[in-house]
Design an enzyme around this catalytic site. Sequence first.
Site, PDB file in Angstrom:
ATOM      1  N   ASN A 203       2.143  -7.963  31.261  1.00 56.22           N
ATOM      2  CA  ASN A 203       1.700  -8.074  32.645  1.00 56.22           C
ATOM      3  C   ASN A 203       2.819  -7.854  33.648  1.00 56.22           C
ATOM      4  O   ASN A 203       2.625  -7.234  34.686  1.00 56.22           O
ATOM      5  CB  ASN A 203       1.127  -9.470  32.894  1.00 56.22           C
ATOM      6  CG  ASN A 203      -0.214  -9.616  32.240  1.00 56.22           C
ATOM      7  OD1 ASN A 203      -1.020  -8.704  32.271  1.00 56.22           O
ATOM      8  ND2 ASN A 203      -0.446 -10.761  31.626  1.00 56.22           N
TER       9      ASN A 203
ATOM     10  N   GLU B 188       9.108   3.478  26.085  1.00 55.04           N
ATOM     11  CA  GLU B 188       8.422   3.420  24.792  1.00 55.04           C
ATOM     12  C   GLU B 188       6.913   3.332  24.994  1.00 55.04           C
ATOM     13  O   GLU B 188       6.164   4.150  24.521  1.00 55.04           O
ATOM     14  CB  GLU B 188       8.965   2.267  23.953  1.00 55.04           C
ATOM     15  CG  GLU B 188       9.101   0.977  24.736  1.00 55.04           C
ATOM     16  CD  GLU B 188       9.738  -0.143  23.954  1.00 55.04           C
ATOM     17  OE1 GLU B 188      10.325   0.102  22.898  1.00 55.04           O
ATOM     18  OE2 GLU B 188       9.636  -1.289  24.399  1.00 55.04           O
TER      19      GLU B 188
ATOM     20  N   GLY C 134       9.126  -2.584  29.647  1.00 54.66           N
ATOM     21  CA  GLY C 134       8.578  -3.161  28.420  1.00 54.66           C
ATOM     22  C   GLY C 134       7.065  -3.322  28.484  1.00 54.66           C
ATOM     23  O   GLY C 134       6.382  -2.696  29.299  1.00 54.66           O
TER      24      GLY C 134
HETATM   25  O1  0RQ Z   1       2.897 -18.605  26.028  1.00 53.22           O
HETATM   26  O2  0RQ Z   1       1.070 -17.175  25.295  1.00 53.22           O
HETATM   27  O3  0RQ Z   1       0.997 -19.637  24.903  1.00 53.22           O
HETATM   28  O4  0RQ Z   1       0.780 -18.710  27.224  1.00 53.22           O
HETATM   29  O5  0RQ Z   1       5.638 -17.256  25.809  1.00 53.22           O
HETATM   30  O6  0RQ Z   1       5.078 -15.413  27.868  1.00 53.22           O
HETATM   31  O7  0RQ Z   1       5.296 -15.222  30.340  1.00 53.22           O
HETATM   32  O8  0RQ Z   1       3.093 -14.610  29.187  1.00 53.22           O
HETATM   33  O9  0RQ Z   1       5.180 -13.169  29.031  1.00 53.22           O
HETATM   34  O10 0RQ Z   1       3.621 -11.904  27.434  1.00 53.22           O
HETATM   35  O11 0RQ Z   1       5.560 -10.800  28.664  1.00 53.22           O
HETATM   36  O12 0RQ Z   1       5.963 -12.364  26.774  1.00 53.22           O
HETATM   37  C1  0RQ Z   1       9.574 -12.285  25.938  1.00 53.22           C
HETATM   38  C2  0RQ Z   1       7.668 -12.970  24.506  1.00 53.22           C
HETATM   39  C3  0RQ Z   1       7.343 -12.572  26.956  1.00 53.22           C
HETATM   40  C4  0RQ Z   1       7.720 -10.622  25.427  1.00 53.22           C
HETATM   41  C5  0RQ Z   1       8.087 -12.117  25.703  1.00 53.22           C
HETATM   42  C6  0RQ Z   1       5.719 -18.558  26.390  1.00 53.22           C
HETATM   43  C7  0RQ Z   1       4.738 -18.477  27.532  1.00 53.22           C
HETATM   44  C8  0RQ Z   1       3.591 -17.722  26.897  1.00 53.22           C
HETATM   45  C9  0RQ Z   1       4.438 -15.342  26.637  1.00 53.22           C
HETATM   46  P1  0RQ Z   1       1.315 -18.539  25.855  1.00 53.22           P
HETATM   47  P2  0RQ Z   1       4.577 -14.635  29.156  1.00 53.22           P
HETATM   48  P3  0RQ Z   1       4.990 -11.989  27.991  1.00 53.22           P
HETATM   49  C10 0RQ Z   1       8.913  -4.352  24.769  1.00 53.22           C
HETATM   50  C11 0RQ Z   1      10.388  -4.512  24.854  1.00 53.22           C
HETATM   51  C12 0RQ Z   1      10.488  -8.737  23.633  1.00 53.22           C
HETATM   52  C13 0RQ Z   1      11.605  -8.046  24.291  1.00 53.22           C
HETATM   53  C14 0RQ Z   1      11.100  -6.858  25.058  1.00 53.22           C
HETATM   54  C15 0RQ Z   1       8.539 -10.027  24.311  1.00 53.22           C
HETATM   55  C16 0RQ Z   1       4.325 -16.731  26.008  1.00 53.22           C
HETATM   56  O13 0RQ Z   1       7.917  -9.870  26.593  1.00 53.22           O
HETATM   57  O14 0RQ Z   1       8.237 -10.212  23.160  1.00 53.22           O
HETATM   58  O15 0RQ Z   1      10.965  -6.920  26.259  1.00 53.22           O
HETATM   59  N1  0RQ Z   1       9.614  -9.295  24.635  1.00 53.22           N
HETATM   60  N2  0RQ Z   1      10.846  -5.764  24.322  1.00 53.22           N
HETATM   61  O16 0RQ Z   1       4.373 -19.756  27.968  1.00 53.22           O
HETATM   62  C17 0RQ Z   1       8.768 -21.365  24.938  1.00 53.22           C
HETATM   63  C18 0RQ Z   1      10.207 -20.393  26.502  1.00 53.22           C
HETATM   64  C19 0RQ Z   1       9.137 -19.537  26.912  1.00 53.22           C
HETATM   65  C20 0RQ Z   1       7.916 -19.678  26.251  1.00 53.22           C
HETATM   66  C21 0RQ Z   1       7.763 -18.094  27.742  1.00 53.22           C
HETATM   67  N3  0RQ Z   1      11.418 -20.321  27.073  1.00 53.22           N
HETATM   68  N4  0RQ Z   1       9.971 -21.277  25.507  1.00 53.22           N
HETATM   69  N5  0RQ Z   1       7.719 -20.584  25.269  1.00 53.22           N
HETATM   70  N6  0RQ Z   1       7.095 -18.761  26.801  1.00 53.22           N
HETATM   71  N7  0RQ Z   1       9.022 -18.559  27.842  1.00 53.22           N
HETATM   72  C22 0RQ Z   1       8.296  -4.547  23.399  1.00 53.22           C
HETATM   73  C23 0RQ Z   1       8.272  -3.328  22.532  1.00 53.22           C
HETATM   74  O17 0RQ Z   1       9.285  -2.758  22.303  1.00 53.22           O
HETATM   75  C24 0RQ Z   1       7.035  -2.846  21.881  1.00 53.22           C
END
Ligand code: 0RQ
Length: 498
Positions: free
Chosen positions: A261, A284, A258
């Site tokens: 980072n 993708e 995905g």
């Molecule tokens: O918050 O931005 O305020 O610091 O969510 O989390 O750990 O920085 O990780 O940027 O990889 O995002 C799932 C959203 C993770 C993303 C998700 C808060 C956390 C942080 C971001 P801040 P991280 P990432 C690829 C394929 C969709 C599914 C996928 C995503 C912010 O990876 O959208 O993989 N995935 N698709 O603090 C509240 C929780 C939390 C939370 C993390 N449980 N509750 N906030 N955060 N866990 C996409 C495509 O297909 C194009």
Amino acid sequence: MALKFITAEEAASYVHHNDNVGFSGFTPAGCPKVVPGAIARKAAEEHAKGNPFQIGMFTGASTGDKLDGELARANAIKFRTPYQSNKDLRAALNAHQAQYFDLHLSELAQSLRYGFLGKIDVAIVEAADVTEDGEIVPTSGVGILPTICRMADRIIVELNCRHPKEIRGMHDIYEPADPPLRREIPIYTPSDRIGNDCVKVDPAKIVGVVRTDEPNEGGKFSPLDDVTMAIGKNVADFLVSEIKAGRLPKEFVPLQSGVGNVANAVLGCMGANESIPAFNVYTEVIQDAVIELMKQGRVKFASGCSLSVSNEVIREIYANLDFFKDNILLRPQEISNNPEVARRLGLIAINTALEADIFGNINSTHVSGTRMMNGIGGSGDFTRSAMLSIFTTPSTAKDGKISAFVPMVSHLDHSEHSVKIIITEYGVADLRGKSPIQRARCIIDNCVHPDYKPLLEEYLAMGIKGHTPQNLKCCFAFHEELAASGDMHNVDWSKYNK
Ligand code: 0RQ
């Protein structure tokens, strides 16, 4: 037929209130960058006059701020699908100012062709080249470009000179026939080329070409921290153990990963681990780490939908196009994310969870069950069909106040039936062949942050019966406590288990 060169403002005059507009690109790569701003300004002018002006939007996935951000801030979006990651758009859709529906990325083009989502009035597409006889060469991201161009009444081309015409040949443009005439998609290895090097449209539909030299809005990666590195290392070590156990072929299988980072760290760790052979990527988004590993010979071939790389790396690719054209194919998302191909190639799919429950269900999209973060993206396309489906997540968020592992997910994107492996900085939960209660013990033992282990063990020890021992009075206590006190540590089961 001679091409008509126009300004972004003139282009915006072809976009009317209530039009359905399709945009090229996938992540900021390949998205139009100047016409959306002109549409946003037109919307603001119309709103100032008291007139309504909103459009329906189909994109490949997330876009740049010059597209989603500008249009959201101008309150110019009636509805939008699929994946997005712009903070202003996120705020607008969570406030119901823009109606948003989330969709598996592989399904969008066919949903449009099936007529499920209405017609396409205008396609606005970024191109590296466009010819008088209607050949459009996409730039660094394809998305739904072929389908929206074919379906649209009007096409506006942003001809972006940052992308050399010589990129032609890096794309493999293929649209499957629709049922009942659909045959197999004939991709048997990631490097198989099955389509054209450009999109052919009726030139009479191209109402104008807008010249631009805007760079992609390439996001910078944060420096890798200890948690991210530990997740990356755990993934690489797990894959090595799978090779040793004979469950992954020695020549390996292609990788999908995905965005973000963690994905970049996983790739870096896999590349550095000599026990993993040089591998192919069928994914993708092709991120910086893939390009670095390709230069080192650790990635042999990459098939994807976009080069979601930093501007520094895109310049490097364009300076060495002969090499990269031999090693990269960019496809429409209907093909890059195709579940049929994912299952045939036997992918290792690595995606990110926002939260997971102790029984192996995954929430990738909704914070506390209600607020949309980004969307499911391609994660569902791959997770269900891959040979090995892995979800990664840090064990906690927001300075430890949120546990990524809860009794029951507050929203479900990927069910226990599709999720095979979960990996955090603490370790690996291998859920294959395990019953719900075995999965819960495995996740608590291997993945949960030590602060939250006692609470989740107490949850299981409440003596609730049944195949999946959920306590319906307590299963959302983590979320309730977060809402009440801002910290999931404060869960007191006796408050809920009455
Ligand atoms: O918050 O931005 O305020 O610091 O969510 O989390 O750990 O920085 O990780 O940027 O990889 O995002 C799932 C959203 C993770 C993303 C998700 C808060 C956390 C942080 C971001 P801040 P991280 P990432 C690829 C394929 C969709 C599914 C996928 C995503 C912010 O990876 O959208 O993989 N995935 N698709 O603090 C509240 C929780 C939390 C939370 C993390 N449980 N509750 N906030 N955060 N866990 C996409 C495509 O297909 C194009």
